[in-house]
Enzyme design. Structure first.
Site, PDB file in Angstrom:
ATOM      1  N   GLY A  69       8.906   3.928  -9.994  1.00 14.56           N
ATOM      2  CA  GLY A  69       9.681   5.123 -10.295  1.00 14.56           C
ATOM      3  C   GLY A  69       8.848   6.252 -10.871  1.00 14.56           C
ATOM      4  O   GLY A  69       9.094   7.427 -10.579  1.00 14.56           O
ATOM      5  N   THR A 235      -3.284   2.091   1.021  1.00 11.80           N
ATOM      6  CA  THR A 235      -2.747   0.993   1.817  1.00 11.80           C
ATOM      7  C   THR A 235      -1.396   0.554   1.272  1.00 11.80           C
ATOM      8  O   THR A 235      -1.246   0.290   0.079  1.00 11.80           O
ATOM      9  CB  THR A 235      -3.721  -0.204   1.799  1.00 11.80           C
ATOM     10  OG1 THR A 235      -4.980   0.228   2.323  1.00 11.80           O
ATOM     11  CG2 THR A 235      -3.189  -1.356   2.616  1.00 11.80           C
ATOM     12  N   CYS A 323       9.220   2.443 -21.813  1.00 10.89           N
ATOM     13  CA  CYS A 323       8.022   3.269 -21.652  1.00 10.89           C
ATOM     14  C   CYS A 323       7.575   3.870 -22.980  1.00 10.89           C
ATOM     15  O   CYS A 323       6.425   4.272 -23.130  1.00 10.89           O
ATOM     16  CB  CYS A 323       8.280   4.386 -20.648  1.00 10.89           C
ATOM     17  SG  CYS A 323       8.656   3.777 -18.990  1.00 10.89           S
TER      18      CYS A 323
END
Length: 379
Positions: A69, A235, A323
Site C-alpha cells: 500500500g 521484476t 507504521c
C-alpha cells in the site's frame, strides 16, 4: 490469544498459500523471460491481473502491481501529480495515511506544490462540499482515503469523486483498509486511482496494487526495465500477485452476512466498553464506520499500558497505526480531530476478523474494563 489487530496485518489464508505455491516452486520463472519457464509465470501473472480487474471494476491493463500500500500511495500521489499539466496544487485531509501525507510533503518541498487540507466534520467525516470549496483552477490531484486505519471512519468517496471529476481533477483513494470489508472498484467508486495492500486481505506482506484509469497519465516512481507498462519497473512478484488475486477473489465471493455478523460483534464491543469504562469515548464516526473497527480513548490512562494489560489477558490489539509504532508523538489522526496529545496517547484500537462472535465481544469488554481499572489504579 484473541488477535484483534487485523488493520495492522492479517494471517495469510490457506487458499492463498495453495494458489501461490506453484509459483514459488516449479513455475518460478521471470515473466519477462522469452522461454517456456518464463511464459508459464507470465500466464499466471496475466490471470491474476484479470481476476483482480474483475473484482475492482476496471480493465486488466489498469492494474499496476506494487510492493504494498505504501508504494501504491506514493505512485498515485507523486505519479499523477507530476504527470498532470494543470498546476501544482493538491487537496487532501490531515488524517491520511503517512504514505500519502509524506508524498504530498515531498511534492511541496521538492516540486513547489501547495497542499490544502479540507476541514473535517464529526468523527473525521469529510463533507464533499468542503472538497468542492478547496478546488482551484490549478488543482492537480485530490487524494482522500476511503476508510481510516486508526479511527475506522468511512468517507463518502463516490460523492467526493463526482465533484472532483466534474471539475476535471483526478482523484485517488487509499482503499487499503476498506478493501477487506467494503465494495471497492475504480468505476463503482468513481475514482481515477485506488490503492490496495495484500496483507490486510489474507495475502502475504510485500504485494499490493494501484488501479489507475488508463486515461490518467502517471509518472513512474521506480525506473528500470519498464515492467507494468512502464509504470513500475522491477521484476514482478508473480507468486505475490497470484496470492493477492486469490485473496481478492475470496473477499469478493464472501457472503454479506459475514460483514453483518462482524458489525454486530463490533457494536457489542463499542456499546459494552462505553457502558463499562467511565470516561471512555469512541474515536471516529459512530455510523460511517468500518464493520470490524472499534477504537477508543481512555483518559487518565496510558494506551500502551492498557495494551500490555490486555495482552496479559490474552487479547492482542494496538494503539493505532502499526507504521507509527515506537513513536513518542501523539497520533496525527487523533490530533487532527481536536483531541489533545495526552488523551490521544490513551488510544486503543480493536480490529476484528470474521471469526469474532458476540461471545468474544463480551470477553473483550470484560478484559478492557479490568485492564483500564488496573492501569488507572497505578497512576
Amino acid at each position: 490469544m484473541m488477535y484483534l489487530d487485523n488493520a495492522a496485518t492479517s494471517p495469510v489464508r490457506r487458499e492463498v498459500l495453495e494458489a501461490m505455491w506453484p509459483y514459488l516452486t516449479a513455475d518460478f520463472g521471470n515473466p519477462s523471460s522469452h522461454h517456456a519457464v518464463g511464459e508459464v509465470a507470465a500466464r499466471g501473472l496475466a490471470a491474476a491481473r484479470e481476476t483482480i480487474a474483475t473484482a475492482l471494476d476496471c480493465r486488466a491493463a489498469e492494474i499496476v502491481f506494487t510492493s504494498g500500500g505504501t508504494e501504491a500511495n506514493n505512485l498515485a500521489v507523486k505519479g499523477i501529480a507530476l504527470a498532470a499539466p494543470r498546476g501544482r496544487h493538491i487537496v487532501t485531509t490531515a488524517i491520511e495515511h503517512e504514505a500519502v501525507l509524506a508524498s504530498c510533503d515531498y511534492l511541496r518541498r521538492h516540486h513547489g506544490f501547495e497542499v490544502s487540507l479540507v476541514q473535517l466534520g464529526d468523527g473525521g467525516l469529510v463533507d464533499p462540499g468542503e472538497v468542492a470549496a478547496a478546488l482551484r483552477p490549478d488543482t492537480t490531484l485530490v487524494t482522500i482515503m476511503h476508510a481510516n486505519n486508526e479511527i475506522g471512519t468511512v468517507q463518502p468517496i463516490r460523492a467526493i469523486a463526482d465533484i472532483a471529476r466534474a471539475a476535471g481533477v483526478p482523484i485517488h483513494t487509499d482503499a487499503v483498509q476498506s478493501a477487506p470489508w467494503l465494495e471497492v472498484g475504480l468505476r463503482s467508486l468513481g475514482v481515477d486511482a485506488l490503492s490496495v495492500s495484500g496483507h490486510k486481505l489474507g495475502a502475504p506482506k510485500g504485494i499490493g496494487l494501484l488501479a489507475v484509469r488508463g486515461s490518467v497519465p502517471i509518472e513512474p516512481v521506480l525506473h528500470g526495465g519498464g515492467q507494468e507498462r512502464g509504470r513500475r519497473s522491477g521484476t514482478e512478484n508473480v507468486a505475490g500477485a497470484v496470492g493477492l488475486a486469490e485473496a481478492i477473489r475470496l473477499r469478493a465471493s464472501a457472503s454479506a452476512s459475514i460483514g453483518d455478523a462482524v458489525r454486530r460483534s463490533r457494536d457489542a464491543i463499542i456499546d459494552g466498553v462505553l457502558g463499562a469504562v467511565p470516561g471512555a469515548f469512541l474515536t471516529g464516526h459512530r455510523d460511517a464506520r468500518l464493520p470490524a473497527h472499534a477504537s477508543f480513548c481512555f483518559p487518565g490512562t496510558s494506551g500502551e499500558a492498557v495494551l500490555l494489560e490486555l495482552e496479559r489477558r490474552g487479547i492482542v490489539s494496538s494503539s493505532g497505526s502499526a507504521c507509527a509504532a515506537g513513536s513518542d508523538d501523539a497520533s496525527h489522526v487523533l490530533v487532527a480531530l481536536g483531541i489533545d496529545d495526552d488523551t490521544a496517547r490513551t488510544a486503543v484500537r480493536f480490529t476484528l476478523d470474521s471469526t469474532i462472535v458476540e461471545a468474544d465481544a463480551a470477553r473483550v469488554v470484560s478484559a478492557v474494563a479490568v485492564a483500564v481499572a488496573a492501569v488507572g489504579s497505578l497512576r
